[in-house]
Enzyme design. Structure first.
Site, PDB file in Angstrom:
ATOM      1  N   ASP A   1      25.699  16.920  29.600  1.00 42.66           N
ATOM      2  CA  ASP A   1      27.130  17.172  29.765  1.00 42.66           C
ATOM      3  C   ASP A   1      27.799  17.486  28.421  1.00 42.66           C
ATOM      4  O   ASP A   1      27.428  16.912  27.387  1.00 42.66           O
ATOM      5  CB  ASP A   1      27.790  15.939  30.392  1.00 42.66           C
ATOM      6  CG  ASP A   1      29.148  16.248  30.974  1.00 42.66           C
ATOM      7  OD1 ASP A   1      29.512  17.427  31.093  1.00 42.66           O
ATOM      8  OD2 ASP A   1      29.873  15.280  31.306  1.00 42.66           O
TER       9      ASP A   1
ATOM     10  N   ASN B   1      28.029  22.925  41.261  1.00 43.37           N
ATOM     11  CA  ASN B   1      28.373  23.887  40.212  1.00 43.37           C
ATOM     12  C   ASN B   1      28.694  25.281  40.745  1.00 43.37           C
ATOM     13  O   ASN B   1      29.254  26.115  40.020  1.00 43.37           O
ATOM     14  CB  ASN B   1      27.243  24.000  39.182  1.00 43.37           C
ATOM     15  CG  ASN B   1      27.139  22.809  38.261  1.00 43.37           C
ATOM     16  OD1 ASN B   1      26.091  22.532  37.698  1.00 43.37           O
ATOM     17  ND2 ASN B   1      28.238  22.066  38.108  1.00 43.37           N
TER      18      ASN B   1
END
Length: 239
Positions: free
Chosen positions: A20, A68
């Protein structure tokens, strides 16, 4: 701590990483998000090589989640191209480090060209005996569990026969062992639908470091911290 010292203390069999912070890394530098993803790929290669150096058997990287797809079309397209180009170009990297490539996630939901590159990478590296790098692409843990249940139902299994062992054998990679250590970079402290079944007794480490800045030294530090943990798996020591 050196690699030799870490190895002597015993390394985890399976490390999973939520990579991340690519977007924030790019924003902090006034760059487009795509630049962060490109730099994040460089970090991923370094960490996979570091895992290989330590003799870690499995490293699973959260590369592209089922959620996503909600991102901007331009970013999704760039990520698909980055994945495809990496798999095509990095065979020598895998060969040099003895890396075996595996995939976890819904392969059928990916563009045909990306799907073919994943299949080819798996085939080209299937005989390597070093670290297995599991790429979680179009992956969501709830989705994996739902697909697992559908497999069992379609195979005619009765409710009486279903147990933890059977479910584990029906997941995307039946041979994938439970996660020992889950690392998340970027400062957030959540699982984000990643390997929920496999992480039942994982140890967790969170770092504020944005993924493109995460390096071998910090990875070694995280492994060293893991080695200090007292893993009880629900039991009580010496009882």
């Amino acid at each position: 701590m050196t690699a030799e010292e870490i190895i002597a203390r015993g390394v985890p069999e399976h490390v999973a990483i939520i990579m991340d912070g690519n977007g924030r890394w790019a924003r902090n530098r006034g760059l487009p998000r795509t630049s962060g993803h490109k730099e994040g790929l460089t970090s991923a290669k370094k960490i996979v090589a570091a895992a290989s150096k330590l003799g870690i058997k499995y490293i699973t990287l959260y590369t592209f989640s089922t959620e996503n797809w909600k991102r901007a079309q331009e970013e999704v397209g760039y990520l698909m191209g980055l994945i495809k180009g990496h798999l095509r170009a990095e065979f020598e990297f895998y060969k040099k480090n003895g890396i075996k490539v595996e995939h976890i996630g819904d392969l059928t939901g990916l563009p045909a060209d990306v799907r073919n590159e994943i299949i080819n990478a798996k085939k080209d590296t299937e005989h390597f005996i070093g670290t297995t790098c599991v790429l979680a692409i179009n992956y969501g843990s709830r989705d994996e569990i739902v697909r697992c249940i559908k497999k069992l139902v379609n195979s005619g299994e009765t409710a009486e026969n279903i147990n933890e062992e059977l479910i584990s054998k029906s997941l995307d990679i039946p041979s994938l062992p439970p996660v020992d250590l889950m690392i998340r970079t970027g400062g957030e402290e959540r699982l984000s639908n990643f390997l929920l079944w496999q992480c039942a007794y994982a140890e967790f480490l969170f770092t504020d470091t944005l993924w493109p800045d995460y390096n071998e030294e910090e990875f070694f530090e995280n492994i060293s911290k893991y080695q200090t943990r007292n893993r009880r798996f629900g039991g009580v020591p010496n009882q």
